[in-house]
Design an enzyme around this catalytic site. Structure first.
Site, mmCIF file in Angstrom:
data_model
loop_
_atom_site.group_PDB
_atom_site.id
_atom_site.type_symbol
_atom_site.label_atom_id
_atom_site.label_comp_id
_atom_site.label_asym_id
_atom_site.label_seq_id
_atom_site.Cartn_x
_atom_site.Cartn_y
_atom_site.Cartn_z
ATOM 1 N N SER A 115 44.220 73.281 42.387
ATOM 2 C CA SER A 115 42.673 73.885 43.530
ATOM 3 C C SER A 115 42.174 72.641 42.647
ATOM 4 C CB SER A 115 42.413 75.356 42.327
ATOM 5 O OG SER A 115 41.945 75.474 42.959
ATOM 6 N N ASP A 168 46.713 82.599 49.926
ATOM 7 C CA ASP A 168 45.652 82.248 49.102
ATOM 8 C C ASP A 168 44.438 82.929 49.250
ATOM 9 O OD1 ASP A 168 44.081 81.466 47.389
ATOM 10 O OD2 ASP A 168 45.562 79.221 47.327
ATOM 11 N N HIS A 199 46.488 82.681 44.557
ATOM 12 C CA HIS A 199 46.841 80.950 44.125
ATOM 13 C C HIS A 199 47.608 80.781 42.567
ATOM 14 C CE1 HIS A 199 43.825 77.930 44.290
ATOM 15 N NE2 HIS A 199 42.992 78.129 42.502
#
Length: 218
Positions: A115, A168, A199
């Site tokens: 991320s 996600d 995610h």
């Protein structure tokens, strides 16, 4: 130098994986996956999990947390904090330099990130000279693409594993696809993988990461 969590899978490591965590997490976040990443006869690897600095994050109401830079909004443009991005890039470059000083050449170092950490990893890996063994960009996105294209190492032909969850809600998969596309344009050998997850990281993905690392570092 950032504080880190380090795991050595054997004496006198001959390879290293530097792995940047996501927003609000810390260096312990991916520590439990290390045993699942090894393979029979794997070399001794040093896994380095740094802690990002603590700073206020605008999208979280200004709450202080570990973050690689401030995120002002969750739209497709997450690159407003240029100073924070640059600072975290420099700190990551210091970690790479430290591994080289310890005797592990750049060609035996993989840079990874999840991320927000993956966004920083992309920025650093593309500028690194000599090129690294590879880049793992997990559930992440591209920052400051025009600036990166201008500054990228023109010999950035190293392999990149770019992986994303199909569902996600935090970093839409289209942002991961864009990152993979730009990495290809800049010369990387991109392995694009998608998973039935949000995610996060799945065991299927961890298995694929292990196989990819075996090719890079085995």
């Amino acid at each position: 130098m950032l504080e880190t969590v380090e795991i050595e899978t054997g004496p006198a490591p001959t390879a290293a994986v530097i792995w940047l965590h996501g927003l609000g997490a810390d260096g312990h976040d991916f520590e439990p996956v290390v045993p699942h990443l090894l393979w029979p006869d794997a070399p001794a690897i040093r896994f380095v999990f740094p802690h990002a600095e603590t700073r206020p994050v605008t999208v979280n109401g200004g709450m202080r947390m570990r973050a690689w830079y401030d995120i002002v909004s969750l739209d497709s443009d997450r690159n407003h904090d240029a100073a924070g991005i640059r600072q975290s890039m420099e700190q990551t470059q210091e970690l790479i330099a430290q591994e080289v000083e310890r005797g592990i050449p750049a060609q035996r170092i993989v840079l990874a990130g999840f991320s927000q950490g993956g966004a920083i990893a992309i920025q650093v890996a593309l500028r690194q000279q000599p090129a690294l063994a590879g880049l793992m960009a997990l559930s992440t996105y591209m920052l400051r693409a025009d600036e990166l294209k201008a500054e990228a190492n023109q010999a950035a032909d190293f392999p990149a594993l770019v992986a994303h969850g199909k569902a996600d809600p935090v970093v839409p998969m289209a942002m991961g696809e864009q990152a993979a596309k730009i990495l290809r344009e800049l010369g990387c050998d991109v392995n694009w993988r998608t998973y039935d997850m949000q995610h996060s990281v799945s065991m299927e993905e961890i298995s694929d990461i292990s196989a990819w690392l075996q090719v890079r570092l085995g």
